[in-house]
Design an enzyme around this catalytic site. Structure first.
Site, PDB file in Angstrom:
ATOM      1  CB  CYS A  75      -0.921   0.012   1.209  1.00 46.24           C
ATOM      2  SG  CYS A  75      -1.985   1.472   1.280  1.00 46.24           S
ATOM      3  CE  LYS A 108      -0.511  -6.054  -4.850  1.00 54.24           C
ATOM      4  NZ  LYS A 108      -1.668  -5.189  -4.616  1.00 54.24           N
ATOM      5  CG  ASN A 168      -1.794  -5.742  -8.975  1.00 53.23           C
ATOM      6  OD1 ASN A 168      -1.507  -4.901  -8.128  1.00 53.23           O
ATOM      7  ND2 ASN A 168      -2.925  -5.687  -9.637  1.00 53.23           N
ATOM      8  N   GLY A 184      -7.219  -4.878 -10.067  1.00 53.19           N
ATOM      9  CA  GLY A 184      -7.694  -3.967  -9.036  1.00 53.19           C
ATOM     10  C   GLY A 184      -8.555  -2.851  -9.577  1.00 53.19           C
ATOM     11  NE  ARG A 185      -4.900   1.541 -10.362  1.00 54.68           N
ATOM     12  CZ  ARG A 185      -4.191   2.176 -11.276  1.00 54.68           C
ATOM     13  NH1 ARG A 185      -4.426   3.449 -11.522  1.00 54.68           N
ATOM     14  NH2 ARG A 185      -3.242   1.551 -11.944  1.00 54.68           N
TER      15      ARG A 185
END
Length: 337
Positions: A76, A115, A176, A200-201
């Site tokens: 993150c 991750k 990713n 994801g997005r």
């Protein structure tokens, strides 16, 4: 939303990031983030923090909840996380990565995954090193976002670092970054050799991307995008499922004397906005707040290409609030559905 993604073909869905410290402090806003339904499974629960003892203890504390994999988020990039030494900031602390993974693996029976990003900055790309450490500490898989923390979500994802990680470890590697179509998912698999693709997005507002990717990878015709009516119906059903509002479909009929699938665009935006508030509120009684949320829904649908600018404008100008009052006079008494 996770359930909708699962229905559209996602092989596994992930929860929002959950702070290990917040669980330890019994933060009341954190408990709902741990909620998982059986219909969603398999589910990966994302935990983040920087204290090996707290993370491992909280992992053991929540293990009996109905999730399938515990994912340690070390990717993150947001300041309030990385600035606290958590998330992607752990890429700068290989020793701490080892301690966190090793202690957590020793405390729970469920698989533990990690991750990560390619690195913290362009000058400190170390995904291969971190992936090796995670593997040696007992991680069952590693997901790699091909951007540095410095990049956030800008620029182009570096798929070559995903390839390098795949070649360096024996555990499964999930790629990713910049997967926004069936074709890009196939290219990532081919170019990196990764074992799976994380999206994801690109699925925000477009969960149908999953069914397109699955069909494409299986060599089947890619399904057509759903109609505007299907999108609205799915959106409302998703909001209804997650809102906690009792009898949401009944509320839709009560507001508009229609089925949710036949609402006008403006009505659907108002209802969706209202139902997003778990405590509930009446759009006719709270026009300013409801108007703001309605515009948020309409803006998002236009950005995703589901409606045109003209449709957006027509819905925005539709005097839906007056019609709501006329349809259900009881709304003037402050009823909450």
């Amino acid at each position: 939303f996770r359930l909708l993604c699962k229905e559209q073909g996602a092989g596994m869905v992930c929860t929002e990031m959950v702070s290990a410290k917040a669980i330890a402090y019994h933060n009341r806003n954190t408990i709902p983030l741990l909620a998982v339904s059986e219909e969603e499974r398999p589910v990966s629960l994302q935990l983040f923090g920087s204290d090996p003892d707290i993370i491992s203890e909280m992992a053991a504390y929540i293990e009996e909840r109905p999730f399938d994999i515990l994912d340690l988020n070390m990717g993150c990039p947001v300041p309030k996380v990385a600035g606290n030494g958590e998330g992607s900031a752990l890429m700068k602390r290989p020793d701490l990565v080892d301690a966190i993974v090793r202690k957590t693996v020793s405390r729970i029976r469920k698989p533990v995954t990690v991750k990560i990003r390619s690195g913290f900055t362009a000058d400190t790309v170390n995904a291969v090193e971190i992936a090796k450490i995670a593997e040696a500490a007992g991680a069952s898989a590693v997901a790699v976002h091909g951007r540095t923390r410095e990049q956030y979500y800008t620029g182009k994802a570096d798929w070559d670092i995903i390839r390098q990680v795949k070649e360096a470890v024996k555990i499964p590697v999930i790629g990713n970054g910049d997967v926004d179509s069936p074709e890009s998912a196939k290219r990532m698999l081919d170019e990196t050799g990764c074992d799976g693709v994380m999206v994801g997005r690109a699925v925000r507002g477009n969960p149908w991307l999953f069914r397109e990717i699955v069909a494409y990878l299986e060599g089947k015709p890619v399904p057509e995008r759903p109609s505007k009516e299907e999108i609205l119906e799915n959106y409302l059903n998703t909001v209804n499922f997650g809102s906690g509002c009792y009898g949401a479909q009944a509320a839709a009929r009560r507001y508009f004397a229609k089925d949710a699938s036949s609402l006008t665009l403006s009505e659907a935006a108002v209802l969706a906005a209202a139902l997003q508030n778990p405590s509930g509120y009446d759009p006719a009684l709270h026009p300013a707040a409801s108007r703001s949320r309605q515009l948020t829904v309409l803006n998002y649908m236009q950005q995703q290409g589901y409606i045109s600018a003209a449709e957006h404008q027509a819905a925005e100008n539709d005097p839906v609030y007056n019609r709501v009052r006329q349809t259900d006079p009881e709304m003037d008494t402050g009823s909450v559905y």
